[in-house]
Design a protein around this motif. Structure first.
Motif, PDB file in Angstrom:
ATOM      1  N   GLY A 141       0.827  -1.200   0.000  1.00  0.00           N
ATOM      2  CA  GLY A 141       0.000   0.000   0.000  1.00  0.00           C
ATOM      3  C   GLY A 141       0.858   1.246   0.000  1.00  0.00           C
ATOM      4  O   GLY A 141       2.063   1.202   0.295  1.00  0.00           O
ATOM      5  N   VAL A 142       0.259   2.382  -0.351  1.00  0.00           N
ATOM      6  CA  VAL A 142       0.966   3.666  -0.335  1.00  0.00           C
ATOM      7  C   VAL A 142       1.463   3.926   1.087  1.00  0.00           C
ATOM      8  O   VAL A 142       0.707   3.813   2.056  1.00  0.00           O
ATOM      9  CB  VAL A 142       0.014   4.795  -0.799  1.00  0.00           C
ATOM     10  N   THR A 143       2.743   4.279   1.195  1.00  0.00           N
ATOM     11  CA  THR A 143       3.369   4.420   2.509  1.00  0.00           C
ATOM     12  C   THR A 143       2.628   5.401   3.403  1.00  0.00           C
ATOM     13  O   THR A 143       2.364   5.136   4.587  1.00  0.00           O
ATOM     14  CB  THR A 143       4.836   4.860   2.355  1.00  0.00           C
ATOM     15  N   GLU A 144       2.262   6.555   2.856  1.00  0.00           N
ATOM     16  CA  GLU A 144       1.565   7.569   3.656  1.00  0.00           C
ATOM     17  C   GLU A 144       0.203   7.059   4.137  1.00  0.00           C
ATOM     18  O   GLU A 144      -0.246   7.383   5.241  1.00  0.00           O
ATOM     19  CB  GLU A 144       1.388   8.858   2.846  1.00  0.00           C
ATOM     20  N   ALA A 145      -0.443   6.253   3.303  1.00  0.00           N
ATOM     21  CA  ALA A 145      -1.742   5.689   3.675  1.00  0.00           C
ATOM     22  C   ALA A 145      -1.582   4.666   4.795  1.00  0.00           C
ATOM     23  O   ALA A 145      -2.350   4.657   5.763  1.00  0.00           O
ATOM     24  CB  ALA A 145      -2.409   5.054   2.459  1.00  0.00           C
ATOM     25  N   CYS A 146      -0.598   3.787   4.671  1.00  0.00           N
ATOM     26  CA  CYS A 146      -0.335   2.798   5.729  1.00  0.00           C
ATOM     27  C   CYS A 146       0.001   3.496   7.045  1.00  0.00           C
ATOM     28  O   CYS A 146      -0.454   3.079   8.124  1.00  0.00           O
ATOM     29  CB  CYS A 146       0.810   1.879   5.325  1.00  0.00           C
ATOM     30  N   SER A 147       0.785   4.554   6.955  1.00  0.00           N
ATOM     31  CA  SER A 147       1.158   5.312   8.149  1.00  0.00           C
ATOM     32  C   SER A 147      -0.058   5.943   8.801  1.00  0.00           C
ATOM     33  O   SER A 147      -0.204   5.917  10.041  1.00  0.00           O
ATOM     34  CB  SER A 147       2.177   6.397   7.780  1.00  0.00           C
ATOM     35  N   ALA A 148      -0.960   6.497   7.985  1.00  0.00           N
ATOM     36  CA  ALA A 148      -2.168   7.122   8.523  1.00  0.00           C
ATOM     37  C   ALA A 148      -3.061   6.100   9.220  1.00  0.00           C
ATOM     38  O   ALA A 148      -3.627   6.369  10.292  1.00  0.00           O
ATOM     39  CB  ALA A 148      -2.933   7.823   7.401  1.00  0.00           C
ATOM     40  N   VAL A 149      -3.187   4.905   8.636  1.00  0.00           N
ATOM     41  CA  VAL A 149      -4.000   3.856   9.249  1.00  0.00           C
ATOM     42  C   VAL A 149      -3.355   3.372  10.540  1.00  0.00           C
ATOM     43  O   VAL A 149      -4.041   3.157  11.559  1.00  0.00           O
ATOM     44  CB  VAL A 149      -4.214   2.684   8.266  1.00  0.00           C
ATOM     45  N   ALA A 150      -2.024   3.208  10.537  1.00  0.00           N
ATOM     46  CA  ALA A 150      -1.321   2.770  11.748  1.00  0.00           C
ATOM     47  C   ALA A 150      -1.536   3.771  12.884  1.00  0.00           C
ATOM     48  O   ALA A 150      -1.794   3.381  14.032  1.00  0.00           O
ATOM     49  CB  ALA A 150       0.165   2.601  11.457  1.00  0.00           C
ATOM     50  N   THR A 151      -1.435   5.054  12.574  1.00  0.00           N
ATOM     51  CA  THR A 151      -1.650   6.091  13.588  1.00  0.00           C
ATOM     52  C   THR A 151      -3.085   6.075  14.086  1.00  0.00           C
ATOM     53  O   THR A 151      -3.354   6.199  15.290  1.00  0.00           O
ATOM     54  CB  THR A 151      -1.311   7.475  13.014  1.00  0.00           C
ATOM     55  N   TYR A 152      -4.023   5.907  13.164  1.00  0.00           N
ATOM     56  CA  TYR A 152      -5.451   5.864  13.508  1.00  0.00           C
ATOM     57  C   TYR A 152      -5.742   4.701  14.459  1.00  0.00           C
ATOM     58  O   TYR A 152      -6.392   4.877  15.499  1.00  0.00           O
ATOM     59  CB  TYR A 152      -6.263   5.721  12.226  1.00  0.00           C
ATOM     60  N   LEU A 153      -5.246   3.501  14.152  1.00  0.00           N
ATOM     61  CA  LEU A 153      -5.500   2.335  14.994  1.00  0.00           C
ATOM     62  C   LEU A 153      -4.791   2.450  16.347  1.00  0.00           C
ATOM     63  O   LEU A 153      -5.307   1.993  17.365  1.00  0.00           O
ATOM     64  CB  LEU A 153      -5.056   1.065  14.271  1.00  0.00           C
ATOM     65  N   SER A 154      -3.621   3.095  16.351  1.00  0.00           N
ATOM     66  CA  SER A 154      -2.834   3.206  17.580  1.00  0.00           C
ATOM     67  C   SER A 154      -3.506   4.084  18.633  1.00  0.00           C
ATOM     68  O   SER A 154      -3.189   3.970  19.828  1.00  0.00           O
ATOM     69  CB  SER A 154      -1.444   3.766  17.270  1.00  0.00           C
ATOM     70  N   ARG A 155      -4.437   4.937  18.210  1.00  0.00           N
ATOM     71  CA  ARG A 155      -5.143   5.784  19.174  1.00  0.00           C
ATOM     72  C   ARG A 155      -5.840   4.951  20.253  1.00  0.00           C
ATOM     73  O   ARG A 155      -6.034   5.419  21.373  1.00  0.00           O
ATOM     74  CB  ARG A 155      -6.238   6.596  18.461  1.00  0.00           C
ATOM     75  N   GLY A 203       4.874  -0.407   8.967  1.00  0.00           N
ATOM     76  CA  GLY A 203       5.116  -1.764   8.511  1.00  0.00           C
ATOM     77  C   GLY A 203       4.208  -2.812   9.112  1.00  0.00           C
ATOM     78  O   GLY A 203       4.259  -3.981   8.717  1.00  0.00           O
ATOM     79  N   ASP A 204       3.361  -2.410  10.065  1.00  0.00           N
ATOM     80  CA  ASP A 204       2.400  -3.353  10.646  1.00  0.00           C
ATOM     81  C   ASP A 204       1.095  -3.411   9.870  1.00  0.00           C
ATOM     82  O   ASP A 204       0.205  -4.206  10.211  1.00  0.00           O
ATOM     83  CB  ASP A 204       2.078  -2.952  12.100  1.00  0.00           C
ATOM     84  N   VAL A 205       0.958  -2.580   8.847  1.00  0.00           N
ATOM     85  CA  VAL A 205      -0.310  -2.432   8.127  1.00  0.00           C
ATOM     86  C   VAL A 205      -0.137  -2.784   6.652  1.00  0.00           C
ATOM     87  O   VAL A 205       0.817  -2.333   6.000  1.00  0.00           O
ATOM     88  CB  VAL A 205      -0.840  -0.991   8.255  1.00  0.00           C
ATOM     89  N   VAL A 206      -1.061  -3.591   6.150  1.00  0.00           N
ATOM     90  CA  VAL A 206      -1.154  -3.901   4.719  1.00  0.00           C
ATOM     91  C   VAL A 206      -2.533  -3.455   4.250  1.00  0.00           C
ATOM     92  O   VAL A 206      -3.549  -3.834   4.844  1.00  0.00           O
ATOM     93  CB  VAL A 206      -0.967  -5.412   4.453  1.00  0.00           C
ATOM     94  N   LEU A 207      -2.577  -2.629   3.210  1.00  0.00           N
ATOM     95  CA  LEU A 207      -3.859  -2.150   2.703  1.00  0.00           C
ATOM     96  C   LEU A 207      -4.469  -3.163   1.742  1.00  0.00           C
ATOM     97  O   LEU A 207      -3.757  -3.834   0.991  1.00  0.00           O
ATOM     98  CB  LEU A 207      -3.678  -0.803   2.006  1.00  0.00           C
ATOM     99  N   THR A 208      -5.793  -3.263   1.783  1.00  0.00           N
ATOM    100  CA  THR A 208      -6.512  -4.244   0.969  1.00  0.00           C
ATOM    101  C   THR A 208      -7.663  -3.579   0.234  1.00  0.00           C
ATOM    102  O   THR A 208      -8.074  -2.463   0.564  1.00  0.00           O
ATOM    103  CB  THR A 208      -7.078  -5.366   1.864  1.00  0.00           C
ATOM    104  N   ALA A 209      -8.182  -4.284  -0.754  1.00  0.00           N
ATOM    105  CA  ALA A 209      -9.332  -3.780  -1.517  1.00  0.00           C
ATOM    106  C   ALA A 209     -10.612  -4.099  -0.753  1.00  0.00           C
ATOM    107  O   ALA A 209     -11.437  -4.916  -1.164  1.00  0.00           O
ATOM    108  CB  ALA A 209      -9.352  -4.388  -2.908  1.00  0.00           C
ATOM    109  N   GLY A 210     -10.754  -3.464   0.410  1.00  0.00           N
ATOM    110  CA  GLY A 210     -11.891  -3.718   1.283  1.00  0.00           C
ATOM    111  C   GLY A 210     -11.597  -4.830   2.268  1.00  0.00           C
ATOM    112  O   GLY A 210     -10.621  -5.585   2.143  1.00  0.00           O
TER     113      GLY A 210
END
Length: 428
Positions: free
Chosen positions: A88-102, A111-118
């Motif tokens: 996945g796009v690095t910035e997108a993976c980073s944003a999701v990682a930060t979001y979940l870490s809240r 690196g803990d996040v892999v983006l998927t098509a849904g």
């Protein structure tokens, strides 16, 4: 090669056993399609769609303006027209990682996040990755039938454990322990729960994690409805208990942001001890993701802004509507003979309802109930048989409140019309 009668002896078209075994999802969709086919086209009333969790036709569930603006900006930038990377796009993976870490007691990395098509794509990946010879996975009943379908297609065996309606649809922990064997590699939970509408407490999730540790298996936590809660229980991520047992979290933006058609999800390693990396699960996910489909680059490009710019009032307003529809559904069902709702929905977009077939005349099971209801009242509901829950119904509450109220009044009229006379006399 020609056969003796002159026709070509075509070599393809042999039955594929894996496809036959994977028909759970197809069966549910086919049942709903069949029920829609029963609707009387001459009925002037609007069809009330209570079979699927797609709220997008209703204005009260339109996505946040900030999300729409983020996608528009991603398109206009011209930066997201190419192929994204395998994870996945690095910035997108980073944003999701930060979001979940809240919501976790530790920080996820990009690196803990892999983006998927849904989230459905995440299900496909996990079932394929776990499909080693002889392995099995424990799936909830009732559950989301795509797990069975994807497991069967991958050659992964699956066993069903029960959710307990009398205990708010909690996991039957003792049943899980009795069901697991030396070939069990994972258990799936769905929280908030589709199809029951349950939200699991922190105490119950901790018991699930302890059970997984005792059995030596991972937990796959389907959290596509994360924070989609409107009852008294807050949402608690399963990853909070990642120190006890390794957790793979599946999620996405489809439900919370009301955009199922955007097809952006994720697989997150909520596993602070790194067990999933040591056991090569994460590496296998990356390999499978690399030969699979990519989520749309445009939506990936928009994700950092979608997460950062969506105002909390959007989520609050959406949950206020869901709280209203949950209350409408629960109260209306109370007054319908032959129908029991064992647990008021607290999250997701669904509720499970029990039919007492002994109350009805000329209706044999849940499928016939739904077909006749569609024909006579133009209300479409999913029969529980599609979820291996015969004589139950799955009702979507992600519907405009006045339309839901109208639909449930029609269900009441239908039941009164078909209830056995002796029951009518007792009721009066």
């Amino acid at each position: 090669m020609d056969s003796c009668d002159g026709e070509v002896a075509w070599r393809f078209g042999a039955a594929k056993p894996e496809l036959a075994a994977a028909d759970g999802e197809i069966r549910m969709r086919a049942l709903v399609s069949r029920i829609y086919g029963c609707v009387d086209a001459s009925d002037p009333r609007p069809v009330v769609p209570l079979a699927s969790g797609d709220p997008t036709p209703f204005a009260c569930f339109r996505t946040a303006p900030a999300a729409e603006e983020a996608v528009t900006a991603a398109v206009a930038s011209g930066k997201h027209n190419g192929y994204p990377s395998a994870t996945g796009v690095t910035e997108a993976c980073s944003a999701v990682a930060t979001y979940l870490s809240r919501y976790l007691p530790y920080e996820l990395s990009t690196g803990d996040v892999v983006l998927t098509a849904g989230c459905n794509h995440g299900i496909e990946i996990m079932m394929a990755v776990l499909a080693t010879p002889g392995a099995n996975v424990l799936l909830p009943r009732p559950g989301y039938p795509l797990y069975e379908a994807r497991a069967a297609l991958s050659g992964l065996k699956f066993l069903h454990y029960d959710l307990l309606p009398e205990k708010g649809w909690e996991v039957d922990i003792q049943g899980v322990k009795a069901l697991a064997n030396e070939n069990t590699v994972a258990m799936v939970i769905v929280n908030p729960n589709n199809p029951s509408g349950a939200v699991y407490s922190s105490h119950h999730l901790a018991k699930i994690a302890e059970t997984a540790r005792e059995l030596g298996i991972m937990v796959i936590s389907d959290e596509v409805y994360e924070h989609f809660v409107f009852g008294n229980k807050p949402f608690v991520p399963m990853g909070v208990f990642g120190e006890i047992a390794p957790v793979v979290t599946l999620g996405g933006i489809s439900k919370r942001w009301m955009v199922p058609g955007w097809k952006l999800g994720w697989i997150a390693m909520t596993d602070p001890k790194g067990i999933l990396r040591k056991k090569k699960i994460f590496a296998s996910i990356i390999v499978y993701r690399g030969i699979s489909v990519d989520p749309a680059a445009i939506v990936q490009g928009a994700i950092p802004q979608i997460i950062a710019n969506t105002d909390e009032t959007f989520f609050t307003n959406a949950m206020n509507v869901m709280r209203e529809t949950a209350e409408i559904c629960y109260q209306k069902l109370k007054g319908i003979k032959g129908v029991t709702c064992p647990h008021k929905p607290e999250g997701s977009m669904f509720v499970m309802v029990k039919l007492d077939m002994s109350c009805f005349c000329g209706i044999d099971d849940d499928i016939e109930f739904c077909c006749k209801l569609a024909k006579e009242e133009s209300v479409v509901i999913s029969p529980g048989s599609g979820l291996e829950m015969k004589n139950w119904l799955r009702i979507s509450i992600a519907v405009d409140p006045p339309l839901l109220e109208d639909g449930l009044e029609r269900v009441k009229s239908f039941c009164l019309r078909h209830v056995k006379p002796i029951i009518m006399n007792q009721a009066s």
